[in-house]
Design a protein around this motif. Structure first.
Motif, PDB file in Angstrom:
ATOM      1  N   SER A 111       0.236  -5.964  -3.864  1.00 56.36           N
ATOM      2  CA  SER A 111       1.301  -6.633  -3.440  1.00 56.36           C
ATOM      3  C   SER A 111       1.287  -6.528  -1.795  1.00 56.36           C
ATOM      4  CB  SER A 111       2.482  -5.823  -3.906  1.00 56.36           C
ATOM      5  OG  SER A 111       2.628  -4.544  -3.450  1.00 56.36           O
ATOM      6  N   ASN A 112       0.337  -6.075  -1.198  1.00 53.25           N
ATOM      7  CA  ASN A 112       0.287  -6.043   0.261  1.00 53.25           C
ATOM      8  C   ASN A 112       1.534  -5.199   0.799  1.00 53.25           C
ATOM      9  OD1 ASN A 112      -0.995  -6.368   2.732  1.00 53.25           O
ATOM     10  ND2 ASN A 112       0.158  -8.250   3.076  1.00 53.25           N
ATOM     11  N   TYR A 113       1.944  -4.248   0.198  1.00 53.02           N
ATOM     12  CA  TYR A 113       2.946  -3.428   0.369  1.00 53.02           C
ATOM     13  C   TYR A 113       2.517  -2.085   1.149  1.00 53.02           C
ATOM     14  CZ  TYR A 113       7.682  -1.369  -0.042  1.00 53.02           C
ATOM     15  OH  TYR A 113       9.158  -0.961   0.293  1.00 53.02           O
ATOM     16  N   HIS A 114       2.625  -1.999   2.634  1.00 52.43           N
ATOM     17  CA  HIS A 114       1.929  -1.120   3.476  1.00 52.43           C
ATOM     18  C   HIS A 114       2.732   0.418   3.155  1.00 52.43           C
ATOM     19  CE1 HIS A 114       0.714  -4.492   6.293  1.00 52.43           C
ATOM     20  NE2 HIS A 114      -0.238  -4.455   5.504  1.00 52.43           N
ATOM     21  N   TYR A 163      11.610   3.060   1.904  1.00 62.35           N
ATOM     22  CA  TYR A 163      10.767   3.039   0.777  1.00 62.35           C
ATOM     23  C   TYR A 163      10.992   4.165   0.123  1.00 62.35           C
ATOM     24  CZ  TYR A 163       6.747   3.493  -2.067  1.00 62.35           C
ATOM     25  OH  TYR A 163       6.064   3.795  -3.220  1.00 62.35           O
ATOM     26  N   GLU A 188       3.779   1.503   0.792  1.00 64.51           N
ATOM     27  CA  GLU A 188       3.552   2.193  -0.597  1.00 64.51           C
ATOM     28  C   GLU A 188       2.144   2.953  -0.462  1.00 64.51           C
ATOM     29  OE1 GLU A 188       4.778   1.333  -5.254  1.00 64.51           O
ATOM     30  OE2 GLU A 188       3.951  -0.312  -4.317  1.00 64.51           O
ATOM     31  N   GLY A 202       0.426  -1.095  -4.212  1.00 68.68           N
ATOM     32  CA  GLY A 202       0.685  -1.350  -2.860  1.00 68.68           C
ATOM     33  C   GLY A 202      -0.366  -2.423  -2.296  1.00 68.68           C
ATOM     34  N   ASN A 228       7.078  -5.371   7.174  1.00 66.38           N
ATOM     35  CA  ASN A 228       6.229  -4.828   6.265  1.00 66.38           C
ATOM     36  C   ASN A 228       5.747  -3.705   7.123  1.00 66.38           C
ATOM     37  OD1 ASN A 228       4.917  -3.912   3.981  1.00 66.38           O
ATOM     38  ND2 ASN A 228       3.113  -5.566   4.400  1.00 66.38           N
TER      39      ASN A 228
END
Length: 241
Positions: free
Chosen positions: A186-189, A19, A191, A183, A12
């Protein structure tokens, strides 16, 4: 062997070209939304601020009430303002746009007014001696002289608006703020970082573009600087000026 946290961090990452490749269209759409909201808000605010500042300049007793009103609007927290507007204007672009215009007004009104008030009285007297009326004096003399202060206000309002657009996510229309919120949720770094970097780039590009516009609109300032600094010694500079 790699430990659990290291593997998770590698899976991640904060920066990810993959991405962008997979979500390029979505990122572009939100970037365009962010940029268009910023441009529209600053333009509308400027169209409103210019006559307000001109009126306050022509009628000094109105300067206090005008600045006080825009100042009070500026102090309203953005989340509270959007919450108040949403039942009236609905969820979406209109609510965000109104809020952004309200926040840009104080900066623009104050800078335009400062620019108009800073015009050299001798210049005004010379224009009046040439038969300039109130409106002609404003348009032909005072506004051109106030351009540096006006451009400074536009730069400040634009950069702050770029940041404020992201708050529009609370009413479903926040440009790059949508990506940030998604982001974080969802803890999507990647994004979160992509949206953050693009906000910084938008602010920087807009600020540089307005700075260049200011230089183009004030050629006399450049020529004056050249005459002052281009001489071989102070005596020569005084003579050439």
């Amino acid at each position: 062997m790699l430990s659990g946290p290291v593997v998770a961090a590698a899976a991640n990452p904060w920066f990810s070209w993959d991405y962008l490749e997979r979500n390029g269209a979505d990122v572009l759409r939100h970037t365009q939304q962010h940029a268009s909201l910023t441009a529209q808000a600053v333009l509308i605010a400027f169209v409103v601020a210019l006559p307000l500042a001109a009126l306050a300049h022509a009628r000094p007793r109105l300067a206090g009430p005008v600045l006080a009103t825009t100042g009070v609007l500026y102090t309203i927290p953005s989340l509270a303002l959007f919450a108040v507007l949403a039942p009236v204007t609905g969820i979406g672009r209109t609510t965000v746009l109104i809020g952004l215009v309200v926040y840009a007004l104080l900066v623009l009104v104050r800078n335009v007014l400062v620019g108009l008030q800073g015009v050299d009285p001798a210049v005004r007297d010379a224009a009046r001696g040439m038969g300039y009326g109130r409106l002609r004096l404003l348009v032909r003399v005072e506004l051109p002289q106030a351009v540096p202060a006006i451009v400074a206000g536009l730069r400040l309002a634009t950069v702050s608006t770029v940041a404020l657009v992201t708050v529009g996510v609370v009413v479903g229309y926040g440009g790059l703020g949508q990506l940030m919120f998604r982001g974080f949720r969802s803890n999507y770094h990647a994004e979160v970082m992509t949206a953050t970097v693009l906000c910084l780039v938008l602010a920087l590009v807009a600020d540089l573009a307005l700075a260049l516009l200011g230089r183009l609109l004030t050629p006399w300032r450049r020529s004056s600087r050249v005459r002052t600094t281009g001489a071989d010694h102070p005596g020569e500079a005084a003579w050439t000026s």
